[in-house]
Enzyme design. Structure first.
Site, PDB file in Angstrom:
ATOM      1  N   GLY A   1      -5.683   0.659  -7.421  1.00  0.00           N
ATOM      2  CA  GLY A   1      -4.592   1.306  -6.820  1.00  0.00           C
ATOM      3  C   GLY A   1      -3.268   1.311  -7.550  1.00  0.00           C
ATOM      4  O   GLY A   1      -2.467   2.028  -7.719  1.00  0.00           O
ATOM      5  N   SER A   2      -2.859  -0.095  -7.801  1.00  0.00           N
ATOM      6  CA  SER A   2      -1.673  -0.292  -8.479  1.00  0.00           C
ATOM      7  C   SER A   2      -1.755   0.376  -9.682  1.00  0.00           C
ATOM      8  O   SER A   2      -0.842   1.095 -10.202  1.00  0.00           O
ATOM      9  CB  SER A   2      -1.268  -1.775  -8.648  1.00  0.00           C
TER      10      SER A   2
ATOM     11  N   GLY B   1       0.800  -1.274   0.080  1.00  0.00           N
ATOM     12  CA  GLY B   1       0.003   0.109   0.074  1.00  0.00           C
ATOM     13  C   GLY B   1       0.750   1.387  -0.019  1.00  0.00           C
ATOM     14  O   GLY B   1       0.212   2.405  -0.231  1.00  0.00           O
TER      15      GLY B   1
ATOM     16  N   THR C   1      -8.956  -9.628  -8.539  1.00  0.00           N
ATOM     17  CA  THR C   1      -9.207  -9.488  -7.086  1.00  0.00           C
ATOM     18  C   THR C   1     -10.429 -10.267  -6.539  1.00  0.00           C
ATOM     19  O   THR C   1     -11.423 -10.386  -7.355  1.00  0.00           O
ATOM     20  CB  THR C   1      -9.971  -8.177  -6.591  1.00  0.00           C
ATOM     21  N   ILE C   2     -10.182 -10.953  -5.668  1.00  0.00           N
ATOM     22  CA  ILE C   2     -10.958 -11.899  -5.310  1.00  0.00           C
ATOM     23  C   ILE C   2     -12.459 -11.263  -4.735  1.00  0.00           C
ATOM     24  O   ILE C   2     -13.684 -11.872  -4.844  1.00  0.00           O
ATOM     25  CB  ILE C   2     -10.484 -12.963  -4.031  1.00  0.00           C
ATOM     26  N   ASP C   3     -12.294 -10.105  -4.418  1.00  0.00           N
ATOM     27  CA  ASP C   3     -13.436  -9.197  -3.985  1.00  0.00           C
ATOM     28  C   ASP C   3     -14.412  -8.620  -5.031  1.00  0.00           C
ATOM     29  O   ASP C   3     -15.369  -8.462  -4.895  1.00  0.00           O
ATOM     30  CB  ASP C   3     -12.864  -7.762  -3.458  1.00  0.00           C
TER      31      ASP C   3
ATOM     32  N   ARG D   1     -20.415 -21.629  16.070  1.00  0.00           N
ATOM     33  CA  ARG D   1     -19.167 -21.783  15.891  1.00  0.00           C
ATOM     34  C   ARG D   1     -18.730 -20.805  14.678  1.00  0.00           C
ATOM     35  O   ARG D   1     -19.568 -20.481  13.849  1.00  0.00           O
ATOM     36  CB  ARG D   1     -18.756 -23.211  15.346  1.00  0.00           C
TER      37      ARG D   1
ATOM     38  N   GLY E   1      -5.095  -4.314  -9.177  1.00  0.00           N
ATOM     39  CA  GLY E   1      -6.021  -3.663  -8.642  1.00  0.00           C
ATOM     40  C   GLY E   1      -5.904  -2.099  -9.051  1.00  0.00           C
ATOM     41  O   GLY E   1      -5.047  -1.795  -9.771  1.00  0.00           O
TER      42      GLY E   1
ATOM     43  N   GLN F   1      -8.969 -18.184   0.592  1.00  0.00           N
ATOM     44  CA  GLN F   1      -9.762 -17.890  -0.313  1.00  0.00           C
ATOM     45  C   GLN F   1      -9.063 -17.264  -1.467  1.00  0.00           C
ATOM     46  O   GLN F   1      -9.372 -17.096  -2.666  1.00  0.00           O
ATOM     47  CB  GLN F   1     -10.608 -16.589   0.072  1.00  0.00           C
TER      48      GLN F   1
HETATM   49  O1  F6P Z   1      -8.314  -6.994  -1.939  1.00  0.00           O
HETATM   50  C1  F6P Z   1      -8.584  -8.338  -1.687  1.00  0.00           C
HETATM   51  C2  F6P Z   1      -8.245  -8.720  -0.283  1.00  0.00           C
HETATM   52  O2  F6P Z   1      -8.315 -10.136  -0.194  1.00  0.00           O
HETATM   53  C3  F6P Z   1      -9.341  -8.244   0.799  1.00  0.00           C
HETATM   54  O3  F6P Z   1     -10.418  -8.708   0.694  1.00  0.00           O
HETATM   55  C4  F6P Z   1      -8.586  -8.428   2.109  1.00  0.00           C
HETATM   56  O4  F6P Z   1      -9.333  -7.618   3.117  1.00  0.00           O
HETATM   57  C5  F6P Z   1      -7.274  -8.196   1.721  1.00  0.00           C
HETATM   58  O5  F6P Z   1      -7.197  -8.618   0.396  1.00  0.00           O
HETATM   59  C6  F6P Z   1      -6.208  -8.772   2.614  1.00  0.00           C
HETATM   60  O6  F6P Z   1      -5.216  -8.625   2.091  1.00  0.00           O
HETATM   61  P1  F6P Z   1      -3.811  -8.854   3.104  1.00  0.00           P
HETATM   62  O7  F6P Z   1      -3.856  -9.739   3.996  1.00  0.00           O
HETATM   63  O8  F6P Z   1      -2.766  -9.568   1.734  1.00  0.00           O
HETATM   64  O9  F6P Z   1      -3.181  -7.533   3.080  1.00  0.00           O
END
Ligand code: F6P
Length: 367
Positions: A123-124, A81, A145-147, A281, A121, A289
């Protein structure tokens, strides 16, 4: 239009499944169709900024080894970041923006790159797009991105495989939930968007799905769990995106006030204190993921994006991002993509509608 002879490719931001399949597609198209040379840059831009530089020329035969079938990225990545935090001369240190740009420019010159493919992403892409513009080379971005919340596209590489992993976990959790009369909470990734939670909740037959885009009430969760019990079913499944607020309106972090994680434990604790004696639980799936080999959908999308990106460069395009919308891939201006911002779940969209139609508690209806 400057003729392209040599391009670089790099991965940036959090990894996901399908990145190697994108790299493969870029190499195959660039080398076989256009006879360009392709250099894989290691660890995002760090490969160009560090001295000695870290890169490798990639050839078609590199993919005889089944790299492209594997998860992760063969080039490494970086999601600190902070673009100024760079591994330079073997030491991780913060260097000035001017020096980062200077080293980037020199790296590009030395490798004689005419263009860069950035798999990352938004940002990059913003940061690297700026470096490329200032260096005078072409740039094209491929969203991952998995998001699945990348701007201006309905699909980001990695999403489908991540959904499969979550659903697989839910299937496993359901059998044990049933044996023990339990409420199983599954916490999934998704900082600002609930695509992964929502899609998995529908496919995994969840009873509750909480996502950042839709406000929920704690009472709404309890009501749904009571209904399930009343119906005679002895177990329930609750899907929670890590980025939702806890019932007190606060976000919950697992680490250093930045990495989400643990909101499910707060909800679980509250539920277990209800007079209903919910036997709860929690499973926080975390980085599971992001791993695993890409499924067929991710391989197809990775391949299509990779080919399209190289073709765009060949057609003289620059500062573009390849996007998939309504069954079509097209490139969009990076500037536009960045302006649009991240792509959240539409609270009135067809998936939310489907979830509500199935009786899943997806939070309160937004009028
Ligand atoms: O941006 C994808 C993502 O998987 C988010 O859902 C998650 O919060 C984050 O990356 C976690 O990234 P890291 O633990 O690698 O910094």
């Amino acid at each position: 239009m400057k003729e392209i002879k040599r391009i670089g490719v790099l991965t940036s931001g959090g990894d996901c499944s399908g990145l190697n399949a994108v790299i493969r597609a870029v190499v195959l198209r660039a080398v076989q169709t256009y006879h360009w040379e392709v250099f894989g840059i290691y660890n995002s831009t760090n490969g160009l900024i560090s001295r000695p530089m870290q890169y490798k020329q990639l050839t078609v035969s590199d993919f005889d080894f089944p790299f492209a079938r594997l998860g992760g990225t063969m080039l490494g990545t970086n999601n600190s970041g902070n673009p100024n935090l760079q591994m330079t001369d073997g030491v991780l240190s913060e260097i000035s923006s001017e020096e980062v740009l200077e080293r980037f420019k020199k790296g590009v010159e030395e490798l004689q790159l005419d263009a860069l493919v950035v798999i990352g992403g938004d940002g990059s892409m913003a940061i690297i797009g700026n470096y490329c513009a200032k260096t005078g080379i072409s740039m094209i971005g491929i969203p991952k991105t998995i998001d699945n919340d990348a701007p201006a596209t309905e699909y980001a590489v990695g999403f489908s495989t991540a959904v499969d992993s979550v659903v697989d976990a839910m299937d496993r959790l359901t059998s044990t939930a049933r044996s023990h009369n339990r409420v199983m909470i599954v916490e999934v990734m998704g900082r600002g968007a609930g695509h992964l939670a929502l899609e998995s909740a529908i496919a995994g037959f969840s009873d509750v799905c909480l996502i950042p885009e839709i406000p929920y009430t704690y009472e709404g969760i309890v009501k749904k769990l009571r209904e399930v019990r009343k119906s005679g079913r002895n177990y329930s499944l609750v899907t929670i995106a890590e980025g939702i607020e806890a019932p007190d309106g606060k976000h919950v972090y697992a680490l250093n006030g930045k990495t989400f994680g643990g909101v499910s434990n707060i909800i679980a604790d509250k539920l277990s204190k209800e007079e209903d004696n919910f036997n709860v639980r929690v499973t926080v799936l975390g980085h599971i993921q992001r791993g695993g080999d890409p499924n067929a959908t991710d391989r197809v999308m990775a391949s299509a994006y990779g080919v399209y990106a190289v073709d765009s460069l060949a057609h003289g395009k620059t500062n573009q991002v390849v996007c998939y919308n309504q069954g079509k891939i097209e490139e969009k201006d990076l500037e536009y993509v960045l302006k649009v911002g991240n792509n959240p779940v539409d609270p009135k969209g067809c998936r939310v509608q489907a979830a509500r139609g199935l009786g899943i508690y997806v939070g309160e209806e937004i009028k």
